[in-house]
Motif scaffolding. Structure first.
Motif, PDB file in Angstrom:
ATOM      1  N   LEU A 124      16.225  21.124  -8.626  1.00  0.00           N
ATOM      2  CA  LEU A 124      16.659  20.405  -9.814  1.00  0.00           C
ATOM      3  C   LEU A 124      15.774  20.703 -11.012  1.00  0.00           C
ATOM      4  CD1 LEU A 124      18.009  16.924  -9.018  1.00  0.00           C
ATOM      5  CD2 LEU A 124      18.338  18.157 -11.123  1.00  0.00           C
ATOM      6  N   LEU A 125      14.476  20.718 -10.747  1.00  0.00           N
ATOM      7  CA  LEU A 125      13.568  21.015 -11.850  1.00  0.00           C
ATOM      8  C   LEU A 125      13.861  22.394 -12.424  1.00  0.00           C
ATOM      9  CD1 LEU A 125      10.172  19.524 -10.767  1.00  0.00           C
ATOM     10  CD2 LEU A 125      11.422  19.057 -12.854  1.00  0.00           C
ATOM     11  N   GLU A 126      14.172  23.282 -11.514  1.00  0.00           N
ATOM     12  CA  GLU A 126      14.474  24.630 -11.965  1.00  0.00           C
ATOM     13  C   GLU A 126      15.720  24.662 -12.844  1.00  0.00           C
ATOM     14  OE1 GLU A 126      14.177  29.027 -10.117  1.00  0.00           O
ATOM     15  OE2 GLU A 126      14.166  27.270  -8.832  1.00  0.00           O
ATOM     16  N   MET A 127      16.731  23.916 -12.406  1.00  0.00           N
ATOM     17  CA  MET A 127      17.946  23.855 -13.210  1.00  0.00           C
ATOM     18  C   MET A 127      17.654  23.211 -14.562  1.00  0.00           C
ATOM     19  SD  MET A 127      20.561  22.698 -10.236  1.00  0.00           S
ATOM     20  CE  MET A 127      22.145  22.867 -11.003  1.00  0.00           C
ATOM     21  N   PRO A 168      11.893  14.857 -18.906  1.00  0.00           N
ATOM     22  CA  PRO A 168      13.063  14.040 -18.550  1.00  0.00           C
ATOM     23  C   PRO A 168      13.057  13.623 -17.086  1.00  0.00           C
ATOM     24  CG  PRO A 168      13.728  16.101 -19.601  1.00  0.00           C
ATOM     25  CD  PRO A 168      12.264  16.191 -19.387  1.00  0.00           C
ATOM     26  N   PHE A 169      12.574  14.520 -16.239  1.00  0.00           N
ATOM     27  CA  PHE A 169      12.537  14.225 -14.805  1.00  0.00           C
ATOM     28  C   PHE A 169      11.720  12.963 -14.546  1.00  0.00           C
ATOM     29  CE2 PHE A 169      10.871  14.761 -10.501  1.00  0.00           C
ATOM     30  CZ  PHE A 169      12.010  15.116  -9.798  1.00  0.00           C
ATOM     31  N   ALA A 196      10.840   6.746 -14.331  1.00  0.00           N
ATOM     32  CA  ALA A 196      10.289   5.616 -15.075  1.00  0.00           C
ATOM     33  C   ALA A 196      11.409   4.637 -15.420  1.00  0.00           C
ATOM     34  CB  ALA A 196       9.602   6.107 -16.344  1.00  0.00           C
ATOM     35  N   ALA A 197      12.565   5.173 -15.791  1.00  0.00           N
ATOM     36  CA  ALA A 197      13.705   4.315 -16.130  1.00  0.00           C
ATOM     37  C   ALA A 197      14.142   3.506 -14.911  1.00  0.00           C
ATOM     38  CB  ALA A 197      14.861   5.159 -16.654  1.00  0.00           C
ATOM     39  N   LEU A 198      14.147   4.160 -13.747  1.00  0.00           N
ATOM     40  CA  LEU A 198      14.520   3.440 -12.527  1.00  0.00           C
ATOM     41  C   LEU A 198      13.516   2.327 -12.251  1.00  0.00           C
ATOM     42  CD1 LEU A 198      15.664   6.109  -9.931  1.00  0.00           C
ATOM     43  CD2 LEU A 198      17.025   4.771 -11.524  1.00  0.00           C
ATOM     44  N   TYR A 199      12.241   2.641 -12.438  1.00  0.00           N
ATOM     45  CA  TYR A 199      11.198   1.663 -12.160  1.00  0.00           C
ATOM     46  C   TYR A 199      11.341   0.475 -13.105  1.00  0.00           C
ATOM     47  CZ  TYR A 199       6.601  -0.215 -11.045  1.00  0.00           C
ATOM     48  OH  TYR A 199       5.587  -1.032 -10.625  1.00  0.00           O
ATOM     49  N   ALA A 200      11.598   0.780 -14.346  1.00  0.00           N
ATOM     50  CA  ALA A 200      11.632  -0.280 -15.354  1.00  0.00           C
ATOM     51  C   ALA A 200      12.919  -1.089 -15.296  1.00  0.00           C
ATOM     52  CB  ALA A 200      11.455   0.326 -16.745  1.00  0.00           C
ATOM     53  N   PHE A 201      14.033  -0.402 -15.095  1.00  0.00           N
ATOM     54  CA  PHE A 201      15.310  -1.098 -15.232  1.00  0.00           C
ATOM     55  C   PHE A 201      16.125  -1.156 -13.943  1.00  0.00           C
ATOM     56  CE2 PHE A 201      14.309   0.989 -19.321  1.00  0.00           C
ATOM     57  CZ  PHE A 201      14.043  -0.153 -20.056  1.00  0.00           C
ATOM     58  N   GLY A 202      15.623  -0.570 -12.870  1.00  0.00           N
ATOM     59  CA  GLY A 202      16.388  -0.556 -11.635  1.00  0.00           C
ATOM     60  C   GLY A 202      17.493   0.492 -11.721  1.00  0.00           C
ATOM     61  N   PHE A 203      18.156   0.729 -10.605  1.00  0.00           N
ATOM     62  CA  PHE A 203      19.211   1.739 -10.575  1.00  0.00           C
ATOM     63  C   PHE A 203      20.365   1.369 -11.501  1.00  0.00           C
ATOM     64  CE2 PHE A 203      17.430   3.459  -6.620  1.00  0.00           C
ATOM     65  CZ  PHE A 203      17.691   4.798  -6.803  1.00  0.00           C
ATOM     66  N   PHE A 224      19.612   6.407 -18.635  1.00  0.00           N
ATOM     67  CA  PHE A 224      19.073   7.766 -18.647  1.00  0.00           C
ATOM     68  C   PHE A 224      20.197   8.774 -18.867  1.00  0.00           C
ATOM     69  CE2 PHE A 224      18.137  11.776 -16.642  1.00  0.00           C
ATOM     70  CZ  PHE A 224      16.903  12.090 -17.193  1.00  0.00           C
ATOM     71  N   THR A 225      21.301   8.570 -18.171  1.00  0.00           N
ATOM     72  CA  THR A 225      22.435   9.481 -18.326  1.00  0.00           C
ATOM     73  C   THR A 225      22.816   9.595 -19.790  1.00  0.00           C
ATOM     74  OG1 THR A 225      23.241   8.777 -16.182  1.00  0.00           O
ATOM     75  CG2 THR A 225      24.805   9.944 -17.584  1.00  0.00           C
ATOM     76  N   PHE A 226      22.936   8.433 -20.419  1.00  0.00           N
ATOM     77  CA  PHE A 226      23.306   8.416 -21.824  1.00  0.00           C
ATOM     78  C   PHE A 226      22.298   9.215 -22.657  1.00  0.00           C
ATOM     79  CE2 PHE A 226      23.298   6.691 -26.096  1.00  0.00           C
ATOM     80  CZ  PHE A 226      24.644   6.696 -26.410  1.00  0.00           C
TER      81      PHE A 226
END
Lengths: 727, 365
Positions: A220-223, A660-661, A666-673, A680-682
């Motif tokens: 994924l990082l590569e992509m 972004p990775f 961090a977004a998951l940690y802060a706001f949950g899934f 993040f998608t947005f």
């Protein structure tokens, strides 16, 4: 016997019943996508989708998972043909003749051959499984702890052998895997070791976050670093598939032989998909009346390559089912599916759960038939998928990865473990360290330890059990396994006559300077190993039994790491690591063709790497637009020549990828899934992919809806909540 | 709770601290509870909500199966009919799940199924440093679904006849166990001590199916197992006499094949008080198998509603039918019963616990 027959056909009914069949179709749809995307592979897909089986019954779960993996072997062939890029590592040999055929305007025919031979191979493999299951039945109760210990040793040796040129590194990785598997309780006394008082570690390291970290994170990082289309566009001459199917039937005997090779190698634990494909390919050439066509668009070569990877699935499943020994990475993941559904692989699969076993056979048959039909119907559409811009996919792939790891034990630590392993995997891959041995070490470690002590206790604390007949047989097999690479080389050489000289020339030992900084990894491995030895021996108060195996693993790891360190510090390595297998070297035009560049003309290096590598499920491999000739571990050794001059790690760890990775997690940690992922998608679609506002919003809504439908409605699984806010 | 969560804020990159605190504070506002609640107020607790049922075992085991089955039926017996979601939180031998539920918000939306050993850990003197961060006396128990008596059964190839415990004592039978001091092994130690048997443990058999496989392969001579898993996996062998039940710990079990099989209690009724205590510390736990708990700070009306819903669910014919189909034994105890039994259990004399620990350790060495 008759009863078994009845069960056999009744199982077809249960595969075709609702909702099992529905899940089979969903699995296939996912497999389709994953097989086609060079960024994701069969084992990654299996690892990601594993948690979705939590709420399923066994037949449904395996229909879902096997349906998925059956499809990837076939659709992976498609990208090999169309783009010269294997969608799967085990579709590498398909490139050799498929791509030249496509280049001369016979894409349709080539696809017809690939699909036809895949189907035939799959049918042969599946029915072999059904028969083998009957044949091994009486054998299975002969396999006690002593025998299983030997099986584990055998499997571990295969892996080490198959690390190819990177044997030392493979051994370090394998012992590290075993060491990781020792975290948690000693399987006999229940005493804890290496848990650092973290309740999360008390039950040991779960395999899913490790698999995702090893294989999916670097891809994924590569992509993300490449940020351009994953594959180059091609012409769309797709007619002529009927001719291809006819070709297939014309070569049915060859396909049967190659399927047999696939089945046999599949049954041997640790023989990778790509090595079996090349052995079958070599065999096809050896027996062909037109060997000169091989590598230039040979029908036989393509048929051989197409059949073997599908037939192998059936062979793979035999040891997995009967002994609980995974024959491959995919099977290792499938093994965890057994535990999730509450089944124990082993004799019970041949008696009490024979219906589940038969349902697997039917799943493979049904899935392969449907795949071929669908592929033919949707040929044009398939090509369109591969042209989706990568940045548009990234947020969704990130979400898949996170979900895959997190659902292992619904803990934030699952994600941490995945990220740590992902980091290790990236450095390891870039510097030519094979990853599969780590995974196999992790899977086999407990099996080694548990069975060793059981066998020891059962023979009244003696080593008499080494004299058991099957144990002796396996010791002989072990000796053969160590000799196998030599034999295999012979096989290649015989098949490849002239090229051998060519390769020999390449192998003239010349050295080139490489960066001494690679010693960092071997040095770190050595430090970890030494620290583990010290910790187990002096810091913890453990009985000999509890510390014996972890100590052994750590000590071996220390020895191998020290050896590797010495070599790394010398700062030079033989140039012949440019080794491309003899078989491949013949496809000279492949090497000559310009590296595929993205249509949008993005970062050339990154783009071509992302395009070329059979990423998923395996370590990224060759840096030339040629798939490696053998199992990926060997192939990783081809990296140095390029990586010493710069890219490698630096291609993965770019700000565009890493920032972004990490922000995603961090977004998951802060706001949950539920909120973090759509957010993040947005942001990613807007800022990185530069999509329009409405498209970004749509992406966020789709993400949220997917999470809601999947985890609240369809398969209730609680997701990580915000670790910061208490809403 | 609040401060713990806020303190982790540091991990999040570049978020405004003040904004966070405000948001967190706001989020906490609407969690009001009252001491007495009418039917409407109770329905409001669950109506349109999701109740999390934390399962202390990984997916696939019988505790997990029980949880999932309960999850399918519990919602319809609670006021407001919430959606029930089972969350697996395996690990640390149920410690992780128990800690989680114990400290969760007592809003009625989190409950958990944990393990019979929860009060046992406290008896053993385990504290927070070993992951025991609860007071078993303060856990609001909702009830338990099953009882878990253990059975010693031997294979007929040993030549031992039914009822001939002397023959068992005369032999040095090998029996399979997972790990030293696990449930079946504790029973094994008890049998050796109280009935003067010479059973020999072989450790390292993973789950109960691995132990049964060892029996099939002829590596071991019998098994000490929980009755329901023995019946599920070896029912036909019990019926046809391949496996002979010799003695039951706990019970008595109401089943045809267990007719005339003595319980340890029968066999030790004339023994010293200390021996009876030893039996109690082992076997009393079997009375609250698969217990369910609520968070420590649950309000009394919510606790009562949960207890009632669980009791109703466990006699629901639809659930019982399902339980029969998947082979789960349902023998419910009410929340009050479990609460009282555990309070009583916690009074076990220290020397009894020490004796058991010493025996287990000696047998495991």
């Amino acid at each position: 016997m008759l009863e078994t027959f009845g069960t056999f056909f009744a199982s077809l009914g249960s595969v075709l019943s609702w909702p099992t069949f529905g899940f089979l179709l969903i699995g296939m749809a996912l497999g389709f996508l994953v097989g086609i995307l060079p960024g994701l592979g069969g084992s990654t897909a299996l690892a990601l989708m594993l948690p979705f089986t939590f709420a399923m019954d066994p037949v449904t779960a395996f229909a879902f998972l096997l349906g998925m993996s059956a499809v990837t072997a076939t659709t992976g062939d498609l990208t090999s043909i169309l783009f010269g890029v294997p969608g799967e590592a085990s579709s590498a040999a398909t490139v050799l003749d498929g791509y030249p055929m496509k280049k001369r305007g016979e894409a349709g025919r080539a696809i017809g051959i690939a699909l036809g031979s895949s189907l035939l191979g799959a049918l042969i493999g599946s029915f072999f499984l059904a028969l083998a299951v009957q044949a091994v039945r009486p054998l299975v109760l002969q396999f006690g702890p002593a025998e299983f210990f030997m099986v584990a040793v055998l499997a571990l040796c295969f892996v080490a052998t198959l690390s190819g040129k990177a044997v030392r590194k493979g051994l370090v990785m394998a012992s590290f895997g075993v060491l990781l598997s020792m975290i948690g309780q000693d399987p006999g006394t229940g005493r804890l070791r290496l848990t650092f008082d973290l309740p999360y570690l008390m039950d040991g390291i779960s395999i899913v976050p490790v698999v995702v970290g090893l294989f999916a994170v670097p891809s994924l990082l590569e992509m993300m670093a490449a940020r351009t289309s994953a594959v180059p566009t091609v012409s769309n001459d797709l007619n002529g598939w009927q001719q291809g199917l006819k070709d297939t039937l014309r070569h049915k005997l060859l396909i049967i032989r190659c399927s047999a090779i696939g089945i046999f190698l599949g049954m041997l634990p640790g023989v990778g998909g790509s090595s079996s494909q090349f052995i079958a390919y070599a065999h096809a050439k050896q027996t062909s009346r037109h060997p000169e066509e091989f590598g230039r668009g040979s029908v036989e070569g393509l048929a051989a390559a197409g059949s073997v990877n599908n037939a192998k699935e059936g062979g793979d499943l035999v040891p997995t089912l009967a002994f609980g020994v995974p024959g491959s990475g995919q099977m290792a993941i499938l093994l965890s599916a057994f535990l999730i559904t509450g089944l124990t692989p082993g004799p019970a699969m041949l008696t009490d759960h024979i219906d589940v076993t038969f349902s697997m056979v039917w799943t493979m048959v049904v899935a392969n038939i449907i795949t071929v039909i669908l592929c033919l119907l949707m040929l044009r559409w398939i090509v369109a998928i591969t042209r989706v811009k990568v940045p548009r996919l990234i947020p969704f792939l990130l979400l898949f990865i996170a979900l895959g790891a997190y659902t292992a034990s619904n803990s934030w630590y699952d994600l941490v473990l995945m990220l740590v392993i992902g980091g290790v995997a990236m450095i390891a891959t870039a510097w030519g360290w094979p990853l599969p041995p780590l995974l196999l070490g992790l899977v086999l470690g407990k099996m080694l330890e548990g069975n060793f002590f059981l066998a020891y206790q059962l023979s009244d604390q003696t080593y008499d059990w080494f004299g058991r007949p099957l144990v002796l047989v396996m010791i002989v097999l072990l000796a053969l396994a160590i000799l196998a690479p030599v034999v295999k080389k012979r096989l290649f050489n015989r098949a490849r006559g002239t090229i051998t000289e060519h390769e020999t020339a390449r192998r003239q030992v010349r050295y080139q300077r490489v960066w001494r900084g690679r010693a960092l990894l071997s040095g770190a491995a050595l430090l970890i190993a030494l620290w583990a030895v010290w910790h187990l021996q002096f810091e913890l108060d453990l009985s000999l039994r509890t510390k014996q195996f972890p100590l052994l693993a750590a000590a071996l790891m220390a020895v191998f790491a020290a050896w590797q360190l010495a070599i790394d510090l010398r700062g030079r390595m033989p140039v012949n690591t440019m080794r491309i297998d003899a078989v491949l070297a013949e496809a000279e035009d492949l090497a000559d063709r310009p590296p595929p560049t993205s249509p949008s003309g993005g970062a050339p290096g990154g783009a071509s790497r992302a395009a070329v590598e059979p990423l998923a499920g395996h370590a990224p491999t060759a840096t030339l637009p040629v798939p490696s000739g053998d199992d990926d571990p060997k192939a990783t050794e081809t990296a140095p020549s390029q990586e010493s001059s710069g890219p490698g790690l630096r291609q993965l760890v770019t700000p565009a990828a890493v920032v972004p990775f990490l922000l995603f997690f961090a977004a998951l940690y802060a706001f949950g899934f539920e909120y973090g992922a759509p957010l993040f998608t947005f942001a990613y679609l807007r800022i990185v992919a530069k999509e329009r506002w409405w498209a970004c919003l749509l992406g966020a809504v789709v993400t949220w809806a997917f999470l809601y439908l999947m985890f609240t409605k369809l398969v209730p699984l609680p997701l990580l909540e915000s670790q910061v806010f208490d809403w | 709770m609040i401060s713990e969560r806020i303190s982790r804020r540091g991990f999040v990159l570049g978020l405004g601290g003040a904004a966070l605190a405000v948001a967190t504070g706001c989020a906490r506002e609407n969690g009001a509870t009252t001491e007495t609640m009418g039917a409407d107020a109770l329905a409001a607790v669950w109506s349109g909500k999701t109740l999390k049922l934390i399962c202390s075992e990984a997916p696939g085991g019988s505790l997990d199966n029980t949880c999932r089955m309960l999850g399918r039926h519990l919602g319809k017996h609670l006021p407001g009919n919430p959606t029930v979601v089972v969350e697996n939180m395996a690990g640390g031998e149920s410690r992780i799940a128990t800690n989680h539920v114990y400290g969760a918000k007592g809003d009625g939306l989190t409950i958990g199924m944990t393990d019979i050993n929860i009060p046992f850990y406290t008896l053993l003197g385990e504290g927070p440093e070993l992951g025991v961060r609860w007071d078993p006396d303060k856990i609001p128990w909702l009830g338990s679904t099953s009882k878990a008596p253990q059975v010693l059964a031997v294979h007929k190839r040993t030549g031992i006849q039914k009822g001939d415990l002397a023959a068992v004592a005369a032999k040095n039978l090998r029996l399979p166990y997972g790990a030293v001091g696990d449930g079946p092994h504790t029973g094994h130690v008890l049998l050796n001590e109280l009935l003067k048997l010479n059973l020999r443990p072989i450790f390292g058999y993973g789950g109960s199916s691995a132990r049964m496989l060892g029996l099939d392969r002829g590596e071991v001579d019998g098994t000490v197992s929980t009755w329901d898993s023995l019946l599920r996996q070896k029912g036909s062998e019990l019926a046809d006499g391949t496996l002979i039940p010799m003695v039951q710990i706990g019970g008595p079990i109401d089943h045809a094949t267990m007719q005339g099989v003595p319980t340890v209690a029968d066999l030790t009724k004339d023994s010293a008080e200390a021996d009876k205590n030893l039996l109690k510390v082992v076997a009393d736990r079997y009375e609250w198998a698969r217990p369910l708990m609520a968070p420590a700070d649950v309000s009394p009306p919510v606790l009562e509603a949960l207890r009632k819903a669980l009791a109703d669910t466990l006699v629901d014919p639809a659930l019982l039918e399902e339980a029969k189909k998947i082979g789960i034994d349902i023998e419910p105890s009410t929340g009050t019963q479990v609460q009282e039994r555990i309070a009583e259990y916690l009074k076990t004399p220290k020397d009894t616990v020490d004796r058991l620990q010493k025996l287990i350790k000696a047998d495991g060495a």
